[in-house]
Structures are given as structure tokens and as C-alpha cells.
Scaffold this active site. Structure first.
Site, PDB file in Angstrom:
ATOM      1  N   HIS A  24      -9.339   0.150 -10.974  1.00 21.56           N
ATOM      2  CA  HIS A  24      -9.000   1.169  -9.974  1.00 21.56           C
ATOM      3  C   HIS A  24      -7.540   1.591 -10.089  1.00 21.56           C
ATOM      4  CE1 HIS A  24      -8.222   3.129  -6.173  1.00 21.56           C
ATOM      5  NE2 HIS A  24      -7.349   2.185  -5.878  1.00 21.56           N
ATOM      6  N   PHE A  25      -6.616   0.601 -10.103  1.00 22.38           N
ATOM      7  CA  PHE A  25      -5.218   1.062 -10.121  1.00 22.38           C
ATOM      8  C   PHE A  25      -4.761   1.523 -11.508  1.00 22.38           C
ATOM      9  CE2 PHE A  25      -4.402  -3.660  -9.896  1.00 22.38           C
ATOM     10  CZ  PHE A  25      -3.755  -3.817 -11.103  1.00 22.38           C
ATOM     11  N   HIS A  26      -5.558   1.229 -12.532  1.00 21.27           N
ATOM     12  CA  HIS A  26      -5.239   1.864 -13.818  1.00 21.27           C
ATOM     13  C   HIS A  26      -5.668   3.331 -13.824  1.00 21.27           C
ATOM     14  CE1 HIS A  26      -4.185  -2.125 -15.359  1.00 21.27           C
ATOM     15  NE2 HIS A  26      -3.509  -1.449 -16.264  1.00 21.27           N
TER      16      HIS A  26
ATOM     17  N   ARG B 144     -10.380 -10.706 -11.742  1.00 24.62           N
ATOM     18  CA  ARG B 144      -9.112 -10.183 -12.263  1.00 24.62           C
ATOM     19  C   ARG B 144      -8.141 -11.350 -12.396  1.00 24.62           C
ATOM     20  NH1 ARG B 144      -6.105  -7.286  -7.118  1.00 24.62           N
ATOM     21  NH2 ARG B 144      -4.563  -6.866  -8.704  1.00 24.62           N
ATOM     22  N   ARG B 145      -6.962 -11.068 -12.940  1.00 28.32           N
ATOM     23  CA  ARG B 145      -5.862 -12.048 -13.046  1.00 28.32           C
ATOM     24  C   ARG B 145      -6.300 -13.344 -13.720  1.00 28.32           C
ATOM     25  NH1 ARG B 145      -4.651 -10.943  -6.979  1.00 28.32           N
ATOM     26  NH2 ARG B 145      -2.931  -9.458  -7.041  1.00 28.32           N
TER      27      ARG B 145
ATOM     28  N   TYR C 114       1.620   5.106  -2.436  1.00 21.46           N
ATOM     29  CA  TYR C 114       1.946   6.488  -2.061  1.00 21.46           C
ATOM     30  C   TYR C 114       3.329   6.885  -2.544  1.00 21.46           C
ATOM     31  CZ  TYR C 114      -2.490   6.900   0.018  1.00 21.46           C
ATOM     32  OH  TYR C 114      -3.843   6.974   0.153  1.00 21.46           O
TER      33      TYR C 114
ATOM     34  N   HIS D 194       0.805  -1.221   0.000  1.00 26.65           N
ATOM     35  CA  HIS D 194       0.000   0.000   0.000  1.00 26.65           C
ATOM     36  C   HIS D 194       0.841   1.275   0.000  1.00 26.65           C
ATOM     37  CE1 HIS D 194      -3.704   2.040  -0.284  1.00 26.65           C
ATOM     38  NE2 HIS D 194      -3.260   2.898   0.586  1.00 26.65           N
TER      39      HIS D 194
END
Lengths: 556, 53
Positions: free
Chosen positions: A381-383, A446-447, A234, A230
Site C-alpha cells: 500500500h505505501f509503495h 511484513r517486516r 499527508y 499518519h
């Protein structure tokens, strides 16, 4: 302008020795980006059912290449290169010899690690995805390569600290430049966060992959990974925030809203972005609900510095837009320099961070996580976070940083092409990430490689959206090719000249930055305390009451 | 600084602004809209959770 004058102007911003170091990091970053972009496009097309991979290449292999080369290699190299240049720019134009030596040592270790990791992935000996979850086992060389990347990044971080220490020694009693403060905060977060993955790789995965120990404690390895995973987000975001806080005000002709607020937000990120990893493990057995709740609360606390950043940026845009004649509630918005790629690309990134951050709050909420966990929503989301907000900001930085370091000019043609590149990237990401979010809410996992689950009607209903993901991937690849072309031009062929390295000034000159914000031992101590509270007892339990160990498994 | 064609330059007519005498009404409205967006999305997914429960 004569060549001598151009060189002297460039050297006044960042000297040649530092420029070379910074450019070496950027070169590896964008080389990895190019390979990863190709893998990403192929992957999106395969998952969309639009193509099948030619003989021997496996979906999970290119998925691993994409994740490792973008999430770990591109970001880390870019960030370190950017931070070294900004340290030099704001601390007198150069780095101390010790800082540069550490920078080059770190670069060498990281390049060696990257090559080892990449070769094992290409040999199909490490198709374990970028999270390298046990009990899937890669070649030991993959883990050793990743360990070298991390150790190299520590050494480079010590270079940033060395430059900061020299400045503090030469300017006793003064507040450090905001960029230097933020660079130190970012690398400090990185040093603390990577301890988790370093312990996992050195003491669990490497001995296990070499066959020295027969089994691995899977839950402990995943917990150590997410202790790192996580704050890794950041570590990607903080350099983007640095650019938003410091470079953007100068580019738009404004000033930094508040030096103290910016520093406080970074201190809060150090404190609250690490003891939160269980929100990635909310659906996992073996961790009690109470400890998961503690991590969820701390996760929602880390939203605060991001909201402070949003407020601060809106304030900079409004004051600047109003000074340029913007009227009414939102009239200032149209007065911003939308035709300047140095602003346009990061600004699209900032706007996309609104849905990206909202998705993060949803992921971290226990019940909502049950809806989206392990679905392709998370990939969407992380894209949006790293793939759009961070990536577009890094592209926006590269458009001025590379010519500033090579003594060349960002021409009007490149500016227009950069805007086109940003539009392609944004359209591609909206199609791909939008489809992923929607499919995730329908339960698509996913994956996973392309499958219709024996033509099950639910899975067949996903197919048009998976094709949309593939089309989005094509737009993104087009944008990537354009970006690489532009950066090669800016690095080697653009006309010689001067490009500004934009550093904003504080808008509130009466403001005195509280000295406590720069008392690092206090923040490190508080961070250690929070980590001990959030992880101490749960990790003790994971070791004392360890689940049965797992032998290595090769799933591909 | 050298003027670069096509790259908007800082506005010389309106020099860099001091924050104190400027209104932040738009900033206030923008952060409220941002907060509302987060709340609406959160409850939308929560309603999915409840409906599937």
C-alpha cells in the site's frame, strides 16, 4: 540566446540566492534517495530468496536504511526545497533574507541529524526500522539525529512562514498566491504533526536509550508515533497535490479549476489528517474500541479532500482536452500531452493514487484491517502512495525544477529518457507492490527476513510472488540509476538555457476566494480542538493506567 | 518563452480554456467510476473477512 539573457529570465522566476538554497535541499534529497534505492533493491532480492547479503550486513539494517532515508530524509528535504522555490516564484522571485537564513539553518541541522542517523544505521546500532518502535532500542545518537532532522524542518518551516508574512504585509487585503497558501498549510500541518514524535523522542526514547530511565511506556510511545505517522503521509502528499493543482494545469495548457476548492481541500487536510492515528493501532490492546471508532470516522473524513482533488483534476483535464479537440465522453483523455515527462510522470502517479487511496480506505476500516494488519499488503500500500504517487510526482517536478534553478534546458533526449524512467519505475512498482498486495491477502507478514517457516506448504506457496517482488525491485533500481543520471546531467551538464517554472492561473476569474480560508488562527484552533477530542482522554488513560514498562531490547 | 525541442508547448491554436462553457460529463463519469472502484475493492476484502470469520 546569450548567457546574460538566460540568467535574467531565470532570475525573473527564482533568484540565484533562493535557487542555491533550494538546490542544496534537492542535493541531499537525491543523495539519500540513491543510497535508499540500493538498500531497497538488496532488500527486495533478499526477501525474494534471490540473494543473500555478504558478511555482516543484516536484512533489518538495510530495511531501516531504506525506510529512514526514503520515508523521512528524501521526502522532507525534497519537499522543503520545492516549497522554498515555489514561494519565491510566486511572491516576486525572491525570499526575504530572514527566510533564507532560516532555510540554511534548518538545512544544516537536518544534514547533521541525517549524518548521525545514517552512521548509526551503517554501524548496525539502529536496526529499528523507520517506525523505531520501542522496546527495540537504537543508539541514542540515532534518536538525537532524528530529533535534529525534525527541529531543522521546523526552522525551515519558519522560513516559509517568514516569506508568507512579508508578502501579506506588502499586499494587505489581497488573497495570497495559491502556492504560498498551500506551502504554509503544508508546513503548518508538519509543525503540528511532528509535536507527537518530538515528545516521544525527547521525553521517552532519548532518556531511555541513555539509561536515565529503566523502562518505557510502549503503548504511549506508539500512540505518539502514530499521532505523527499518519499526517506524515499527508506531508508527503500535500506537495504532490500542490504540483497537481498548480503546476500541471500550466504544463498541459489549461487553467486551475477552482482556487477556492483547492484551498478548502488543504484546510480540510490540516483539520482531519491528524486526529486519526488509532487506525494504525486498530489491532492493539490498551485502546478502547470507542476511541478507535472515533479515529476511523475521522480517517474516512480525510478521504473527502482527496476526492475533491480527484474531481478538480479530472475537470482540468476534461476542459483542457476538450479545448484541444477532444470529443465524446472520454475523448479529452487522449488529447493530454502524454509525451511530455513533466506531465507523464505525475499523471501516472495520479492514476496510481486511485488504487493507493482505495487501499488506504481498506486499511482504515476495522474489520478489513483485521485481514491486512501487519501483512505485506500494508508495505504494498505505501509503495503505491509514497513510492509511486508521491515519488513519480517528485521526479516529474525535479525534471523541470532542477534545470529551471540551474539555468539549463530540459532537452528532448532527457524528456524521452524521463518517460523511459517513469515506465521502468511503474513496471517495477506494479510487479513489486502487486505481489505484496496479493501476498498480504494470503497472510504473508511484513517486516520479516526471507524464511520458508521450516518449509511449511503455505509459506512455500508465497515464494514465486516473493521472487516477483525481487524482480520488481530490480526494475525500480534500474529506474533509480536512470533518474540519478538524468538529474546529474540536468544539474551540471545540460545546455544552458531557459526552463519554465510552470505556475497555473485560476480558470474562473469571476470566482472570489472566501477570506475565511486564510484565517489561520481559526483553522489552528479547530485543529487543536479535534486533536484534544480525539487524543486527550485516551492519552490521559494511557498514562494513568499505563501498561508495565519495558526495558530496552536489541533484537538484532 | 523559449521553445524546447521534444517538449510539447501550450497549444497556441486553442488558448487556455475558460471552464464555464465546457462540458464536465466526462469528469462526472470518471468520479462515478472511481467511486465504484473503491466500493468494489472494499467489498472484495470485506468478503474475505467474512469468509475467514
Amino acid at each position: 540566446m546569450t548567457t546574460e539573457k538566460t540568467l535574467s529570465l531565470r532570475d525573473r522566476q527564482v533568484d540565484q540566492a533562493t535557487s542555491r538554497l533550494s538546490l542544496a535541499y534537492l542535493f541531499v534529497a537525491f543523495s539519500a534517495f540513491g543510497i535508499a534505492a540500493l538498500a531497497g533493491m538488496l532488500q527486495a532480492m533478499v526477501r525474494g530468496g534471490l540473494i543473500t547479503l555478504p558478511g555482516g550486513i543484516n536484512y533489518y539494517q538495510i530495511l531501516t536504511a531504506h525506510g529512514v532515508l526514503l520515508g523521512l530524509v528524501f521526502t522532507t528535504f525534497f519537499i522543503i526545497g520545492f516549497l522554498f522555490s515555489g514561494m519565491a516564484r510566486t511572491t516576486g522571485g525572491s525570499l526575504p533574507v530572514a527566510a533564507r537564513s532560516l532555510g540554511w539553518s534548518g538545512w544544516s541541522l537536518m544534514v547533521a541529524g541525517t549524518l548521525m542517523g545514517t552512521v548509526t544505521i551503517l554501524q548496525n546500532d539502529a536496526s529499528v526500522l523507520y517506525t523505531f518502535y520501542a522496546p527495540m532500542k537504537a543508539s541514542p545518537l540515532f534518536y538525537i539525529g532524528m530529533a535534529l532532522v525534525v527541529v531543522g524542518s521546523w526552522v525551515a518551516g519558519w522560513g516559509i512562514f517568514a516569506a508568507y508574512r512579508r508578502w501579506r504585509r506588502d499586499h494587505q487585503g489581497s488573497t495570497s498566491p495559491l502556492f504560498a497558501f498551500m506551502a504554509v498549510a503544508t508546513m503548518l500541518l508538519w509543525q503540528i504533526a511532528t509535536l507527537g514524535v518530538a515528545i516521544e523522542v525527547l521525553f521517552q526514547l532519548i532518556p531511555w536509550s541513555l539509561g536515565w530511565v529503566p523502562e518505557v511506556n510502549v503503548l504511549l510511545s506508539r500512540t505518539l508515533f502514530w499521532y505523527f505517522g499518519h499526517p506524515l503521509v499527508y506531508f508527503w502528499l500535500m506537495p504532490a497535490y500542490i504540483s497537481w493543482y498548480i503546476n500541471i494545469p500550466k504544463i498541459i495548457g489549461g487553467r486551475i479549476f477552482s482556487d477556492s476548492l483547492a484551498r478548502l481541500s488543504f484546510v480540510l487536510l490540516i483539520l482531519f489528517s491528524i486526529p486519526v492515528g488509532f487506525h494504525h493501532q486498530l489491532m492493539e490492546p490498551g485502546i478502547s474500541a470507542g476511541w478507535k471508532l472515533v479515529h476511523v470516522i475521522l480517517t474516512l473524513t480525510v478521504v473527502i479532500p482527496s476526492l475533491m482533488t480527484a474531481f478538480s483534476l479530472f475537470a482540468v483535464f476534461e476542459t483542457t482536452g476538450r479545448a484541444k479537440g477532444g470529443r465524446g465522453l472520454f475523448g479529452w483523455f487522449g488529447k493530454l500531452p502524454w509525451k511530455d515527462v513533466r506531465f507523464f510522470a505525475p499523471m501516472v502517479g495520479m492514476l496510481m493514487f486511485i488504487p493507493a487511496g482505495t487501499g488506504g480506505i481498506i486499511n482504515a476500516s476495522n474489520q478489513l484491517n483485521a485481514v491486512v494488519h501487519n501483512t505485506i499488503w500494508v508495505t504494498g500500500h505505501f509503495h503505491l502512495t509514497v513510492g509511486t504517487s508521491v515519488a513519480l510526482t517528485f521526479f516529474g517536478i525535479a525534471y523541470w525544477l532542477i534545470p529551471a534553478l540551474t539555468g539549463r534546458r530540459l532537452t528532448s533526449t532527457v524528456n524521452r529518457l524521463g518517460i523511459l524512467q517513469t515506465v521502468f519505475w511503474t513496471v517495477g512498482m506494479l510487479l513489486m507492490s502487486g505481489a505484496m498486495h496479493y501476498l498480504g491477502l494470503q497472510g504473508a507478514p511484513r517486516r520479516t527476513d526471507y524464511t520458508t517457516y521450516f518449509d511449511h506448504s503455505t509459506a512455500l506457496g508465497w515464494m514465486p510472488y516473493q521472487q516477483l517482488m525481487g524482480i520488481g525491485g530490480l526494475f525500480l533500481f534500474l529506474a533509480s540509476v536512470l533518474l540519478i543520471g538524468i538529474l546529474i546531467y540536468l544539474g551540471f551538464f545540460a545546455p544552458k538555457g531557459f526552463t519554465e517554472y510552470p505556475i497555473g492561473e485560476n480558470g474562473d476569474t469571476a470566482e472570489v476566494t472566501p477570506r475565511i480560508l486564510e484565517r489561520w488562527p481559526l483553522w489552528i484552533g479547530l485543529s487543536a480542538f479535534l486533536i484534544a477530542v480525539a487524543y486527550g482522554y485516551p492519552i490521559y488513560e494511557l498514562i494513568q493506567h499505563a501498561p508495565p514498562g519495558s526495558p530496552p531490547i536489541r533484537t538484532w | 518563452m523559449v521553445v524546447q525541442p521534444g517538449i510539447p508547448q501550450p497549444d497556441r491554436q486553442h488558448p487556455q480554456t475558460e471552464r464555464k462553457d465546457s462540458s464536465l460529463k466526462g469528469t462526472f463519469a470518471a468520479v462515478l467510476l472511481l467511486g465504484a472502484f473503491i466500493v468494489v475493492c472494499w467489498f472484495a476484502v470485506f468478503s474475505l473477512f467474512v469468509s475467514r470469520g
